[in-house]
Design a protein around this motif. Structure first.
Motif, PDB file in Angstrom:
ATOM      1  N   MET A   1     -31.584  37.586  29.562  1.00  0.00           N
ATOM      2  CA  MET A   1     -32.119  36.225  29.681  1.00  0.00           C
ATOM      3  C   MET A   1     -31.006  35.336  30.212  1.00  0.00           C
ATOM      4  SD  MET A   1     -33.970  34.069  26.675  1.00  0.00           S
ATOM      5  CE  MET A   1     -34.809  35.490  26.148  1.00  0.00           C
ATOM      6  N   PRO A   2     -31.268  34.553  31.221  1.00  0.00           N
ATOM      7  CA  PRO A   2     -30.186  33.700  31.771  1.00  0.00           C
ATOM      8  C   PRO A   2     -29.718  32.707  30.714  1.00  0.00           C
ATOM      9  CG  PRO A   2     -32.315  33.139  32.729  1.00  0.00           C
ATOM     10  CD  PRO A   2     -32.527  34.360  31.921  1.00  0.00           C
ATOM     11  N   SER A   3     -28.435  32.576  30.634  1.00  0.00           N
ATOM     12  CA  SER A   3     -27.936  31.638  29.622  1.00  0.00           C
ATOM     13  C   SER A   3     -27.963  30.248  30.189  1.00  0.00           C
ATOM     14  CB  SER A   3     -26.521  32.005  29.226  1.00  0.00           C
ATOM     15  OG  SER A   3     -25.709  31.984  30.386  1.00  0.00           O
ATOM     16  N   ASN A   4     -28.023  29.320  29.325  1.00  0.00           N
ATOM     17  CA  ASN A   4     -27.990  27.931  29.774  1.00  0.00           C
ATOM     18  C   ASN A   4     -26.652  27.629  30.383  1.00  0.00           C
ATOM     19  OD1 ASN A   4     -30.534  27.412  28.899  1.00  0.00           O
ATOM     20  ND2 ASN A   4     -29.877  26.741  26.877  1.00  0.00           N
TER      21      ASN A   4
ATOM     22  N   ALA B   1     -25.317  24.994  30.022  1.00  0.00           N
ATOM     23  CA  ALA B   1     -24.610  24.186  29.031  1.00  0.00           C
ATOM     24  C   ALA B   1     -23.923  25.087  28.028  1.00  0.00           C
ATOM     25  CB  ALA B   1     -25.602  23.277  28.329  1.00  0.00           C
TER      26      ALA B   1
ATOM     27  N   GLN C   1     -22.856  25.983  24.363  1.00  0.00           N
ATOM     28  CA  GLN C   1     -23.410  25.631  23.067  1.00  0.00           C
ATOM     29  C   GLN C   1     -23.091  26.705  22.067  1.00  0.00           C
ATOM     30  OE1 GLN C   1     -27.346  25.747  24.458  1.00  0.00           O
ATOM     31  NE2 GLN C   1     -27.149  27.907  24.815  1.00  0.00           N
TER      32      GLN C   1
ATOM     33  N   THR D   1     -22.576  19.454  25.317  1.00  0.00           N
ATOM     34  CA  THR D   1     -23.296  20.430  26.118  1.00  0.00           C
ATOM     35  C   THR D   1     -22.994  20.334  27.606  1.00  0.00           C
ATOM     36  OG1 THR D   1     -25.200  18.983  26.415  1.00  0.00           O
ATOM     37  CG2 THR D   1     -25.201  20.408  24.499  1.00  0.00           C
TER      38      THR D   1
ATOM     39  N   LEU E   1     -23.690  18.369  30.282  1.00  0.00           N
ATOM     40  CA  LEU E   1     -24.872  18.335  31.128  1.00  0.00           C
ATOM     41  C   LEU E   1     -24.471  18.466  32.582  1.00  0.00           C
ATOM     42  CD1 LEU E   1     -26.245  15.347  29.172  1.00  0.00           C
ATOM     43  CD2 LEU E   1     -27.020  17.695  28.975  1.00  0.00           C
TER      44      LEU E   1
ATOM     45  N   HIS F   1     -33.351  19.530  22.531  1.00  0.00           N
ATOM     46  CA  HIS F   1     -32.257  20.439  22.870  1.00  0.00           C
ATOM     47  C   HIS F   1     -32.172  21.584  21.875  1.00  0.00           C
ATOM     48  CE1 HIS F   1     -28.440  21.863  24.364  1.00  0.00           C
ATOM     49  NE2 HIS F   1     -27.951  21.785  23.141  1.00  0.00           N
TER      50      HIS F   1
ATOM     51  N   LYS G   1     -32.004  14.237  29.238  1.00  0.00           N
ATOM     52  CA  LYS G   1     -30.797  15.009  28.955  1.00  0.00           C
ATOM     53  C   LYS G   1     -31.086  16.424  28.510  1.00  0.00           C
ATOM     54  CE  LYS G   1     -28.444  11.579  30.113  1.00  0.00           C
ATOM     55  NZ  LYS G   1     -27.769  11.635  31.416  1.00  0.00           N
TER      56      LYS G   1
ATOM     57  N   LEU H   1     -32.781  18.579  31.331  1.00  0.00           N
ATOM     58  CA  LEU H   1     -31.912  19.001  32.415  1.00  0.00           C
ATOM     59  C   LEU H   1     -30.858  19.991  31.927  1.00  0.00           C
ATOM     60  CD1 LEU H   1     -31.536  15.590  34.300  1.00  0.00           C
ATOM     61  CD2 LEU H   1     -32.957  17.537  34.895  1.00  0.00           C
ATOM     62  N   ALA H   2     -30.372  19.770  30.712  1.00  0.00           N
ATOM     63  CA  ALA H   2     -29.350  20.680  30.194  1.00  0.00           C
ATOM     64  C   ALA H   2     -29.909  22.075  29.962  1.00  0.00           C
ATOM     65  CB  ALA H   2     -28.783  20.134  28.886  1.00  0.00           C
ATOM     66  N   ASN H   3     -31.203  22.178  29.761  1.00  0.00           N
ATOM     67  CA  ASN H   3     -31.820  23.475  29.473  1.00  0.00           C
ATOM     68  C   ASN H   3     -32.765  23.923  30.569  1.00  0.00           C
ATOM     69  OD1 ASN H   3     -31.026  24.162  26.510  1.00  0.00           O
ATOM     70  ND2 ASN H   3     -31.570  21.989  26.464  1.00  0.00           N
TER      71      ASN H   3
ATOM     72  N   ALA I   1     -32.547  26.050  32.909  1.00  0.00           N
ATOM     73  CA  ALA I   1     -32.682  27.487  33.131  1.00  0.00           C
ATOM     74  C   ALA I   1     -33.633  28.120  32.123  1.00  0.00           C
ATOM     75  CB  ALA I   1     -31.314  28.157  33.053  1.00  0.00           C
ATOM     76  N   LYS I   2     -33.671  27.550  30.945  1.00  0.00           N
ATOM     77  CA  LYS I   2     -34.561  28.070  29.901  1.00  0.00           C
ATOM     78  C   LYS I   2     -36.020  28.034  30.359  1.00  0.00           C
ATOM     79  CE  LYS I   2     -36.104  28.811  25.627  1.00  0.00           C
ATOM     80  NZ  LYS I   2     -35.976  30.140  25.012  1.00  0.00           N
TER      81      LYS I   2
ATOM     82  N   THR J   1     -37.705  30.984  31.697  1.00  0.00           N
ATOM     83  CA  THR J   1     -37.997  32.099  30.789  1.00  0.00           C
ATOM     84  C   THR J   1     -39.280  31.849  30.002  1.00  0.00           C
ATOM     85  OG1 THR J   1     -36.859  31.199  28.857  1.00  0.00           O
ATOM     86  CG2 THR J   1     -35.516  32.383  30.455  1.00  0.00           C
TER      87      THR J   1
END
Lengths: 216, 581
Positions: A1-4, A6, A8, A22, A24, B470, B492, B495-497, B499-500, B503
């Protein structure tokens, strides 16, 4: 799974983790910075901006957009006091409309607004008076305000373009009438659909008589 | 070169593998396995009809017999998705008509199906057997008439929860006299009068009919005849209403029910006359599923009925059951696996029944196999939630709806963070969760830490800040569907997540604080996502970029932006310019 992208610690489980950590990475240069204050984030823009601009407000369709909800905090007067709890919020509680139909004999009619590209449906059985219906319409269509709860006095207006609207409905006989001309129950019985007509176009309809009631 | 497995052998082995995820794994082993697998796959499930195009699906799987498609986002059930949003079945059916002349099954959920689409099904698939349209719309009884007239081998016709333009009840007569293959019929959503004689004849000549779920308009008098013609029924849905009470009818009905020895599932019972309920008593012991969510039965009769259903596994009921009824349920129905309690008066300001968190606590204590819960109530406490969590660590689905928004713990006035935290902590296999009540970012911290198997999460009027979102996006490893309304989540966390989001199947956010700028940015940076902005009030370009969008629907796709969007939906694409179809 691709990691964020950010950074964390997923299981830190501490409230100390803040968004600042994080990194951004998709922020544009010059974008408003987020300031973390005691675990809450406050946008530089500030809360008041969202409240003032009713039509772009964070709580869109919900009646929480009204003055009493204090995003992001929860200082609401009284324990568990929901603001404006009398007005119906679209889609809440999350009961399917089919189920609603099963519970009552419901009267769904389409509501069209001149100039809006979409229709809504409103259940007339759920409301008990013209005031309630107007309030529900105001919640459903964010593009106008109703200046008064008294049907006779109220003006329905779109502040963006200044247009005034008149609520009309088509009755069982196919005639277009002004909303509010008949007692509420009779209206529910005979209304087939509702149209918020631009005032300029509503000339052909009979003007409201001063003696008509706006209560049930 | 070493020996290789003959294709036929591999195909035979694969024919025992049904699960999609297993088949997907098989197809990743090597090129030849990929090729063999795709030629012998017969069933396809597409969870989001816009995630892939018909052409791509057909190219990959040339020999399908059964397809399931889902269209609109779940929140469409609550009027949050505008009409005309999309989810059209026709393009799929038209493509299948050319590629799969031997298609047998179509299962559609929340899609718009036109009469033209139904006509294609009726005329192009010679061996068509199963049509399920769950919560669909856009078709009329004319379309159904074409299906009835042409599908010689139809086994199942299911219109649950669909909106049908009910032109006339005569469509049922279109099943020819030679047609006898019906096994399952669900027409509960139809309201027009159907030809009862046609129904009776149909039921009488279909010996394999196992499921019969009828609409409200079928009167009670007809039921005994129908049941006598179909004593092999396993599932029945019917009103039990009648204008007058005949003593004769009562005994006929009682006799007919007793004759249905194999009846396991019962639903409907709209407008039931309580005095007729005892006709059901003989079959109660055999029931595994009882759906009384349309039935206005009040407590004493309800308890009497339910306590006789000792083999009940699934109960859907209105809150008329009250706490006392749920206590009785917990004592009688030890095999209960699923409980749904719906509100009888969801818009009333005051509680109209005595149903509280206590009912649910009792059931959680008394029913060891309970794993799926949907519960509407008006108050909850952290202590009750923690008790439920400790009683039932085997919960897989937990949806709680406290009717008034922002309601705190009624005992302590605290938010319900800790209670829901206990649920995610103890119920390690929890797959689906819906929250309500007063909730801060803390609950999301718990969910992010513990909800590792969580696949679907529904949020409304909850949280304080982006931190909440988040926690969820960064912590919930198995998350597939996230739907959010009226929460103060903004740019925030999203955009920070980013890539999630690739999935997951989809993310819905309405009345939140995601800015138009962030949507454009996301659309620009993530070409494998469709970032759809719904703006019914006009072009989002007409207001400043930092203003929040009304509604946002983000989903992964291999087909790029869709081409059937209405005028109020825009896809943010890589040029960061608006494109609407």
């Amino acid at each position: 799974m691709p990691s964020n992208t950010a950074d964390q610690s997923p299981d830190s489980g501490t409230t100390g983790m803040s968004l600042k950590d994080t990194e951004l990475t998709l922020g544009l240069p010059g974008e408003a910075q987020v300031v973390i204050v005691g675990g809450k984030s406050c946008s530089k823009r500030g809360y008041s901006d969202t409240v003032d601009f009713r039509f772009r407000c964070c709580s869109g369709e919900s009646s929480a957009k009204a003055e009493k909800v204090d995003w992001p905090g929860k200082e609401i007067s009284g324990p568990g006091k929901a603001p404006d709890s009398k007005a119906q919020v679209v889609g809440w509680p999350p009961v399917r409309s089919v189920r609603k139909k099963a519970l009552k004999s419901c009267k769904y009619v389409k509501v069209a607004v001149d100039g809006a590209p979409y229709l809504r449906k409103v259940d007339l059985e759920v409301h008990r008076s013209y005031q309630q219906l107007l309030m529900a319409l105001e919640t459903m269509f964010d593009c106008f305000t109703i200046s008064s709860n008294d049907l006779e006095e109220s003006k329905i207006m779109n502040p963006v373009n200044g247009a005034e609207y008149v609520p009309t409905y088509e009755d069982k006989d196919g005639d277009w009438m002004l909303v509010g001309d008949v007692p509420w129950n009779m209206f529910v019985e005979s209304c087939k659909r509702v149209r918020l007509m631009k005032s300029s176009e509503a000339i052909g309809l009979a003007p409201r008589t001063p003696s008509c009631t706006s209560t049930t | 070169m070493g020996y290789s497995f003959p294709e036929e052998v591999l195909e035979h082995v694969l024919s025992f593998i049904d699960s999609d995820s297993d088949r997907n794994s098989v197809s990743l082993v090597c090129k030849s396995w990929h090729d063999i697998e795709r030629w012998c796959r017969r069933r396809l499930f597409v969870g989001n009809c816009y995630a892939v195009s018909p052409a791509i699906a057909i190219r990959r799987f040339p020999e399908l017999r059964s397809v399931s498609l889902k269209g609109k986002p779940h929140f469409a059930d609550f009027n949050l998705v505008p009409h005309e949003w999309g989810g059209y079945a026709y393009p799929w059916i038209a493509a299948f008509a050319k590629a799969y002349p031997w298609l047998e099954e179509l299962r559609l959920k929340r899609m718009v199906v036109s009469d033209e689409a139904l006509e294609l099904i009726a005329k192009k698939f010679k061996n068509f057997r199963v049509l399920v349209m769950y919560s669909c719309e856009g078709f009329s009884t004319d379309g159904l008439a074409t299906i009835a007239a042409n599908c010689r081998n139809l086994k199942e016709l299911d219109l649950s929860e669909s909106e049908v333009d009910d032109v006339s009840g005569n469509w049922l007569s279109q099943f020819p006299d030679s047609y006898t293959s019906l096994e399952s019929l669900n027409i509960t959503s139809l309201s027009s009068e159907i030809r009862f004689t046609a129904l009776e004849r149909l039921v009488g000549r279909c010996p394999n009919l196992k499921t019969l779920k009828l609409s409200h308009s079928v009167p009670l008098d007809l039921l005994p005849n129908l049941l006598q013609k179909a004593p092999q029924l396993v599932e029945l849905g019917s009103g039990l209403h009648t204008k007058e009470v005949h003593p004769d009818l009562y005994s006929k009905l009682a006799g007919a029910f007793s004759g249905c020895k194999g009846l396991k599932r019962l639903c409907g019972l709209r407008d039931v006359v309580p005095s007729y309920l005892p006709t059901l008593y003989p079959i109660c012991f055999g029931l595994t599923s009882l759906n009384l969510s349309d039935a206005p039965i009040q407590c004493p009769e309800l308890i009497k009925l339910v306590s006789q259903c000792q083999n009940l596994q699934r109960l859907w009921v209105l809150d008329y059951i009250e706490d006392t009824g749920l206590i009785a349920l917990a004592e009688s129905c030890k095999d209960l696996r699923e409980l749904r309690v719906f509100p009888s008066d969801p818009f009333g300001q005051e509680p109209n029944v005595s149903l509280t968190e206590q009912g649910l606590v009792s059931v959680s204590a008394g029913c060891p196999k309970l794993h799926s819960v949907l519960y509407f109530c008006r108050r909850m406490s952290n202590v009750a939630l923690s008790t439920i969590a400790r009683n039932r660590p085997n919960l897989t689905r937990f949806r709680l709806c406290i009717i008034e928004r922002f309601r705190p713990d009624y005992i302590t006035q605290e938010p319900l963070d800790v209670g829901f935290g206990a649920i995610v902590e103890h119920c390690k296999d929890l797959k689906r969760l819906s929250l309500s009540g007063l909730l801060t970012d803390r609950v999301f911290e718990y969910i992010g830490s513990h909800g590792k198997k969580l696949e679907m999460l529904s949020l409304a009027f909850a949280g304080d800040s982006d931190l909440g979102l988040h926690h969820v996006l960064s912590g919930c490893k198995s998350l597939r569907k996230l739907e959010i309304r009226d929460c103060p989540f903004g740019d925030k966390a999203l955009l920070a997540n980013a890539a999630k989001l690739e999935t997951m199947r989809s993310l819905w956010m309405s009345a939140c604080q995601v800015s138009y700028r962030a949507c454009k940015l996301l659309g620009q940076k993530m070409p494998r996502l469709n970032v759809e902005v719904i703006a019914e009030q006009g072009h989002p370009d007409s207001s400043p970029d930092e203003y929040p969008v009304e509604k946002l629907y983000i989903y992964r796709t291999v087909s790029g932006p869709r081409s059937d969007m209405p005028s109020f939906v825009w896809t943010m694409d890589k040029n960061s310019a608006l494109r609407s179809s």
